[in-house]
Design a protein around this motif. Structure first.
Motif, short mmCIF file in Angstrom:
data_model
loop_
_atom_site.label_atom_id
_atom_site.label_comp_id
_atom_site.label_asym_id
_atom_site.label_seq_id
_atom_site.Cartn_x
_atom_site.Cartn_y
_atom_site.Cartn_z
N GLY A 176 -2.56 20.49 50.39
CA GLY A 176 -3.41 20.59 48.98
C GLY A 176 -3.02 19.05 48.41
N CYS A 177 -3.12 19.16 46.96
CA CYS A 177 -3.18 17.82 46.27
C CYS A 177 -1.82 17.94 45.37
CB CYS A 177 -4.33 17.72 45.58
SG CYS A 177 -5.84 17.68 46.43
N VAL A 178 -1.44 16.71 45.01
CA VAL A 178 -0.40 16.64 43.93
C VAL A 178 -0.87 15.57 42.89
CG1 VAL A 178 1.50 17.22 45.58
CG2 VAL A 178 0.91 14.93 45.41
N GLU A 179 -0.28 15.86 41.74
CA GLU A 179 -0.59 15.11 40.56
C GLU A 179 0.44 14.14 39.92
OE1 GLU A 179 -1.49 18.73 37.89
OE2 GLU A 179 -0.86 16.94 36.41
N ASP A 180 1.64 14.39 40.50
CA ASP A 180 3.11 13.77 40.31
C ASP A 180 2.83 12.31 40.79
OD1 ASP A 180 5.29 12.79 39.39
OD2 ASP A 180 6.64 14.50 40.20
N ALA A 181 2.87 11.38 40.18
CA ALA A 181 3.10 9.94 40.52
C ALA A 181 4.08 9.61 41.66
CB ALA A 181 3.11 8.98 39.31
N ASN A 182 5.28 10.39 41.26
CA ASN A 182 6.56 10.18 42.07
C ASN A 182 6.03 10.54 43.61
OD1 ASN A 182 8.29 9.01 39.95
ND2 ASN A 182 8.50 11.12 39.31
N GLU A 183 5.11 11.44 43.93
CA GLU A 183 4.93 11.92 45.10
C GLU A 183 3.83 10.87 46.01
OE1 GLU A 183 7.18 14.60 44.94
OE2 GLU A 183 5.85 14.60 46.88
N TYR A 184 3.65 9.71 45.24
CA TYR A 184 2.73 8.64 46.00
C TYR A 184 3.65 7.54 46.17
CZ TYR A 184 -1.18 11.56 44.85
OH TYR A 184 -2.16 12.68 44.61
N ASP A 185 3.46 6.90 47.36
CA ASP A 185 4.32 5.72 47.87
C ASP A 185 3.92 4.66 48.13
OD1 ASP A 185 4.63 7.07 51.59
OD2 ASP A 185 3.06 6.61 50.19
N TYR A 186 2.68 4.35 48.21
CA TYR A 186 1.89 3.17 48.22
C TYR A 186 0.69 2.98 47.09
CZ TYR A 186 4.23 2.00 52.46
OH TYR A 186 5.08 1.67 53.42
N TRP A 187 0.68 2.05 46.47
CA TRP A 187 -0.31 1.73 45.19
C TRP A 187 -1.10 0.56 45.41
CZ3 TRP A 187 -0.41 5.19 40.92
CH2 TRP A 187 0.54 6.37 41.15
N GLY A 188 -2.34 0.56 45.18
CA GLY A 188 -3.27 -0.82 44.85
C GLY A 188 -2.93 -1.39 43.63
N GLN A 189 -3.65 -2.68 43.62
CA GLN A 189 -3.40 -3.58 42.61
C GLN A 189 -4.17 -3.13 41.04
OE1 GLN A 189 -4.47 -7.17 44.49
NE2 GLN A 189 -2.17 -7.57 44.57
N GLY A 190 -5.01 -2.16 41.18
CA GLY A 190 -5.86 -1.73 40.30
C GLY A 190 -7.39 -2.27 39.97
N THR A 191 -8.01 -1.64 39.38
CA THR A 191 -9.25 -2.11 39.04
C THR A 191 -9.65 -1.74 37.54
OG1 THR A 191 -11.62 -2.49 39.67
CG2 THR A 191 -10.70 -0.46 40.23
N GLN A 192 -9.95 -2.63 36.87
CA GLN A 192 -10.30 -2.57 35.39
C GLN A 192 -11.64 -1.91 34.95
OE1 GLN A 192 -8.03 -3.05 32.58
NE2 GLN A 192 -9.78 -2.02 31.50
N VAL A 193 -11.65 -0.83 34.17
CA VAL A 193 -12.80 -0.06 33.97
C VAL A 193 -12.57 -0.34 32.43
CG1 VAL A 193 -14.02 2.05 33.59
CG2 VAL A 193 -13.09 1.44 35.77
N THR A 194 -13.79 -0.92 31.72
CA THR A 194 -14.04 -0.89 30.54
C THR A 194 -15.25 -0.31 29.90
OG1 THR A 194 -12.71 -2.86 30.31
CG2 THR A 194 -14.11 -2.38 28.61
N VAL A 195 -15.32 0.77 29.05
CA VAL A 195 -16.34 1.38 28.43
C VAL A 195 -16.68 1.10 27.26
CG1 VAL A 195 -17.48 3.67 28.33
CG2 VAL A 195 -15.89 3.16 30.06
N SER A 196 -17.80 0.65 26.62
CA SER A 196 -18.26 0.19 25.60
C SER A 196 -18.91 1.31 24.80
CB SER A 196 -18.89 -1.03 25.43
OG SER A 196 -20.20 -0.99 26.04
N SER A 197 -18.84 1.41 23.53
CA SER A 197 -19.64 2.53 22.56
C SER A 197 -20.71 1.81 22.06
CB SER A 197 -18.54 2.94 21.45
OG SER A 197 -18.19 1.86 20.54
#
Length: 127
Positions: free
Chosen positions: A106-127
């Motif tokens: 199944g799936c989990v939503e708890d961040a503590n259940e994930y052990d490797y993370w990417g550096q991230g990518t920025q999403v910016t939504v303008s109004s």
């Protein structure tokens, strides 16, 4: 052991769409579920979506339901997040992460259940 690299972020107008990708290293990618999280300045990290190791199960945070779709291509070691009907409140840094448990049923939503993370990518939504 695992390297995750997100891409696809950028600037988009409200109502638009964006598709994020997360490329993973290694041959064991298909053994693990994957998740997407986001964090905006001044806010806590928020669960967005998760997908099981084989792609048979998906799970979404309340803010993503009906608008976002998570998918994966195990032949290419890649997980995706298709984001539609974007809102300014979706503005955040988006991170992909690997479930620490192989073949979890199944799936989990708890961040503590994930052990490797990417550096991230920025999403910016303008109004």
């Amino acid at each position: 052991q695992v390297q995750l690299v997100e891409s696809g972020g950028g600037l988009v107008q409200a109502g638009g769409s964006l598709r994020l990708s997360c490329a993973a290293s290694g041959r064991t990618f298909s053994r693990y579920g994957m998740g997407w999280f986001r964090q905006a300045p001044g806010k806590e990290r928020e669960f967005v979506a998760a997908i099981s190791w084989g792609g048979g199960s998906t799970y979404y945070g309340n803010s993503a339901k009906g608008r976002f779709t998570i998918s994966r291509d195990n032949t290419k070691n890649t997980v995706f997040l298709q984001m539609n009907s974007l809102k300014p409140e979706d503005t955040a840094a988006y991170y992909c992460a690997k479930d620490r448990v192989a073949f979890r049923g199944g799936c989990v939503e708890d961040a503590n259940e994930y052990d490797y993370w990417g550096q991230g990518t920025q999403v910016t939504v303008s109004s």
